[in-house]
Design a protein around this motif. Structure first.
Motif, short mmCIF file in Angstrom:
data_model
loop_
_atom_site.label_atom_id
_atom_site.label_comp_id
_atom_site.label_asym_id
_atom_site.label_seq_id
_atom_site.Cartn_x
_atom_site.Cartn_y
_atom_site.Cartn_z
N GLY A 1 0.74 -1.16 0.01
CA GLY A 1 -0.03 -0.02 -0.07
C GLY A 1 1.05 1.30 -0.05
N GLU A 2 1.94 1.46 0.75
CA GLU A 2 2.92 2.45 0.70
C GLU A 2 3.31 2.81 -0.61
OE1 GLU A 2 4.52 5.89 2.25
OE2 GLU A 2 3.06 4.41 3.46
N LEU A 3 3.87 1.52 -1.06
CA LEU A 3 4.43 1.78 -2.60
C LEU A 3 3.47 2.41 -3.54
CD1 LEU A 3 7.14 1.48 -4.26
CD2 LEU A 3 6.18 -0.95 -4.52
N ILE A 4 2.10 1.86 -3.53
CA ILE A 4 1.14 2.61 -4.46
C ILE A 4 1.09 3.94 -4.09
CG2 ILE A 4 -1.13 2.42 -4.98
CD1 ILE A 4 -1.08 -0.57 -4.90
N ARG A 5 0.99 4.43 -2.70
CA ARG A 5 0.65 5.60 -2.43
C ARG A 5 1.73 6.57 -2.71
NH1 ARG A 5 -2.09 5.16 1.85
NH2 ARG A 5 -0.56 3.89 2.99
N GLN A 6 3.06 5.98 -2.73
CA GLN A 6 4.28 6.74 -3.24
C GLN A 6 4.27 6.97 -4.50
OE1 GLN A 6 7.94 4.92 -2.11
NE2 GLN A 6 9.19 6.61 -2.60
N ALA A 7 3.83 6.06 -5.32
CA ALA A 7 3.75 6.33 -6.96
C ALA A 7 2.62 7.39 -7.09
CB ALA A 7 3.38 4.96 -7.46
N ILE A 8 1.80 7.25 -6.56
CA ILE A 8 0.60 7.92 -6.68
C ILE A 8 0.99 9.63 -6.50
CG2 ILE A 8 -1.81 9.19 -6.00
CD1 ILE A 8 -2.28 6.16 -5.75
N GLU A 9 1.63 9.74 -5.49
CA GLU A 9 2.20 11.21 -4.97
C GLU A 9 3.21 11.68 -5.96
OE1 GLU A 9 1.01 13.20 -3.06
OE2 GLU A 9 -0.52 11.98 -2.63
N GLU A 10 4.09 10.73 -6.34
CA GLU A 10 5.13 11.24 -7.42
C GLU A 10 4.46 11.47 -8.62
OE1 GLU A 10 8.46 11.57 -7.16
OE2 GLU A 10 8.19 11.45 -5.10
N ARG A 11 3.59 10.80 -9.19
CA ARG A 11 2.77 10.91 -10.28
C ARG A 11 2.01 12.70 -10.11
NH1 ARG A 11 2.89 11.06 -16.00
NH2 ARG A 11 0.78 10.97 -16.52
N LYS A 12 1.46 12.86 -8.97
CA LYS A 12 0.67 14.07 -8.77
C LYS A 12 1.74 15.09 -9.06
CE LYS A 12 -2.51 14.49 -5.93
NZ LYS A 12 -3.28 14.46 -4.53
N LYS A 13 3.00 14.92 -8.39
CA LYS A 13 4.08 16.01 -8.46
C LYS A 13 4.21 16.19 -9.74
CE LYS A 13 6.18 14.84 -4.01
NZ LYS A 13 7.49 14.45 -3.30
N HIS A 14 4.66 15.25 -10.69
CA HIS A 14 5.00 15.55 -12.04
C HIS A 14 3.80 16.18 -12.64
CE1 HIS A 14 6.34 14.67 -16.00
NE2 HIS A 14 5.42 14.25 -16.18
N LEU A 15 2.59 16.04 -12.60
CA LEU A 15 1.57 16.41 -13.25
C LEU A 15 1.54 18.06 -12.95
CD1 LEU A 15 -0.86 13.50 -13.41
CD2 LEU A 15 0.20 14.48 -15.49
N ILE A 16 1.36 18.23 -11.49
CA ILE A 16 1.42 19.42 -11.03
C ILE A 16 2.63 20.22 -11.64
CG2 ILE A 16 1.65 20.87 -8.82
CD1 ILE A 16 0.11 18.63 -7.67
N ASN A 17 3.76 19.87 -11.56
CA ASN A 17 4.81 20.79 -12.24
C ASN A 17 4.76 20.96 -13.62
OD1 ASN A 17 6.34 21.09 -9.79
ND2 ASN A 17 7.39 18.93 -10.13
N THR A 18 4.19 20.00 -14.15
CA THR A 18 4.01 20.30 -15.84
C THR A 18 2.98 21.35 -15.92
OG1 THR A 18 4.58 17.91 -16.44
CG2 THR A 18 3.21 18.92 -18.29
N LEU A 19 1.79 21.19 -15.36
CA LEU A 19 0.71 21.89 -15.49
C LEU A 19 1.33 23.56 -15.10
CD1 LEU A 19 -2.36 19.95 -14.23
CD2 LEU A 19 -1.71 20.80 -16.43
N LEU A 20 2.06 23.57 -13.94
CA LEU A 20 2.52 24.81 -13.54
C LEU A 20 3.35 25.45 -14.70
CD1 LEU A 20 3.41 24.07 -9.85
CD2 LEU A 20 1.48 25.68 -10.50
N SER A 21 4.23 24.57 -15.06
CA SER A 21 5.08 25.27 -16.51
C SER A 21 4.22 25.75 -17.51
CB SER A 21 6.09 23.90 -16.87
OG SER A 21 5.37 23.25 -17.79
N LYS A 22 3.05 25.29 -17.69
CA LYS A 22 2.10 25.67 -18.77
C LYS A 22 1.03 26.98 -18.31
CE LYS A 22 3.80 22.92 -21.86
NZ LYS A 22 4.55 23.27 -22.66
N GLY A 23 1.47 27.33 -17.08
CA GLY A 23 0.62 28.36 -16.56
C GLY A 23 -0.52 28.05 -15.93
N ILE A 24 -0.93 27.01 -15.52
CA ILE A 24 -2.22 26.74 -14.81
C ILE A 24 -1.89 26.50 -13.47
CG2 ILE A 24 -3.80 24.55 -14.67
CD1 ILE A 24 -3.31 24.19 -17.73
#
Length: 61
Positions: free
Chosen positions: A2-25
């Motif tokens: 469960g911890e591994l899945i939670r960590q993977a989700i958080e890493e994906r969220k960070k990546h998506l947030i950084n990408t969206l921020l770089s696009k001005g969202i």
């Protein structure tokens, strides 16, 4: 496991947030990106990709 899945989700969220921020969202409907679920972030990311594919002059992510 469960911890591994939670960590993977958080890493994906960070990546998506950084990408969206770089696009001005920064927000969606008065919610900051960090408040969105992974599914909501994925949807926003796909919307940007779709929009960029429709406009040949824009650089794709």
């Amino acid at each position: 496991m469960g911890e591994l899945i939670r960590q993977a989700i958080e890493e994906r969220k960070k990546h998506l947030i950084n990408t969206l921020l770089s696009k001005g969202i920064y927000k969606k409907n008065d919610q900051h990106l960090f408040q969105l679920t992974l599914s909501e972030l994925e949807f926003e990311f796909r919307q940007i990709l779709y929009d960029q594919m429709q406009s040949p002059n824009k650089q794709i992510l």
